[in-house]
Write an enzyme that holds these catalytic residues in place. Sequence first.
Site, PDB file in Angstrom:
ATOM      1  N   HIS A 122      52.955 101.124 114.001  1.00 42.74           N
ATOM      2  CA  HIS A 122      52.737 102.161 112.976  1.00 42.74           C
ATOM      3  C   HIS A 122      51.263 102.438 112.692  1.00 42.74           C
ATOM      4  O   HIS A 122      50.452 101.513 112.613  1.00 42.74           O
ATOM      5  CB  HIS A 122      53.496 101.819 111.688  1.00 42.74           C
ATOM      6  N   ASP A 179      46.751  95.931 110.229  1.00 48.87           N
ATOM      7  CA  ASP A 179      48.192  96.183 110.087  1.00 48.87           C
ATOM      8  C   ASP A 179      48.378  97.684 109.936  1.00 48.87           C
ATOM      9  O   ASP A 179      48.137  98.218 108.856  1.00 48.87           O
ATOM     10  CB  ASP A 179      48.707  95.416 108.872  1.00 48.87           C
ATOM     11  N   GLU A 225      56.006 103.306 108.048  1.00 50.47           N
ATOM     12  CA  GLU A 225      56.452 101.911 108.089  1.00 50.47           C
ATOM     13  C   GLU A 225      56.223 101.185 106.773  1.00 50.47           C
ATOM     14  O   GLU A 225      57.053 100.394 106.335  1.00 50.47           O
ATOM     15  CB  GLU A 225      55.743 101.151 109.215  1.00 50.47           C
ATOM     16  N   ASP A 231      53.793  94.542 115.597  1.00 46.29           N
ATOM     17  CA  ASP A 231      53.171  94.598 114.273  1.00 46.29           C
ATOM     18  C   ASP A 231      52.531  93.235 113.978  1.00 46.29           C
ATOM     19  O   ASP A 231      52.880  92.220 114.579  1.00 46.29           O
ATOM     20  CB  ASP A 231      54.235  94.967 113.223  1.00 46.29           C
TER      21      ASP A 231
HETATM   22 ZN   LIG Z   1      52.685  96.533 109.506  1.00 50.55          ZN
END
Ligand SMILES: [Zn+2]
Length: 350
Positions: free
Chosen positions: A72, A190, A224, A245
């Site tokens: 994402h 992230d 996400e 991820d």
């Molecule tokens: Zn993530």
Amino acid sequence: MSLPAIDEKYLQNILVALLNIPSPTGFADAAIDRVAAALDELGLAHARTRKGALTTTLAGKRADAPRALTAHVDTLGAMVKEIKANGRLKLTKIGGFAWNTVEGESCQVFTRSGKIVNGSLLLTQASGHVHGAAVNETRRTDENMEVRLDERTSSAAETRELGIEVGDFVAFAPRVVVTESGFIRSRHLDDKAGVAAMLAAAKALLDAGQTPAQRTTLHFSNYEEVGHGAAAGFPADLAELVAVDMAAVGAGQTSDEFHVTICVKDSGGPYHHGLSNHLRSLADQHKIPYQVDIYPYYGSDAEAFWRAGGDVRAALIGPGVDASHNYERTHMDALMATTRLILAYLLAEA
Ligand SMILES: [Zn+2]
């Protein structure tokens, strides 16, 4: 069989480029556009879902059990909830994080007209000379945090004159630093780290002229952080989905900044045992540095697809990220290991 060579410089450069593009969930188009440009450079045709996710399809040697990978581009962020009487902004969070992780951080407010207004996020009782012990003792709640704009405004009307309105998106500065020792510290690794690894794997495959074992969809998700990113956007005959991820690093975790982690369970329960074990075998076979871990407070886009009714084998892999949903850090070793595991998965016959 050895894995194709990875262009490490490309991996790092595309990651840094993505990190520097503001893309809070709901306002991730600029990051999606950058990924589309990267796919163009690789000569890969792509398409967008109505929700705004980006997909590309790698032809496979076979297509009897099609695969997909998802990562994402959307990140944590905020939205203007209220324009206060003092001209400052009260925010509402986008995604799950604690206010203290962005306290004092620079931010940008994206107005409807396209203008960007800079500011910073502060405690309402920010000055030690004025508020004394309250600076330390005040709870960091929506009520007690505000954006101080870098403009001359001391009333709601003056702030509205800047073009700012309720509903404007707010992004926090990533503060990207690449060290000589191979660390990358930044907000929003992230999951821009996962996106960069997927792109670097695609490039490595194309550079080497190799073909995935199965037709494979690369899916770049844009929702996400609020839980439904990869709920849609895959072909109906999909058999397997691997989410790429970040791995959660910290006390009690096996994950670290130098390995790829295969997550076998998180808040959503266990991943598909067979697919997780397949990934472990591939990592063993190719001598890829990996860990197996469990994340106590975590949900992934693979689970989003499961919850939406996706009938596939699903797994989760990713680079170890220290201080996740805070000022994060990882190392090139983890990014390279993640990219290698993606390549091993793409090329594996079964
Ligand atoms: Zn993530």
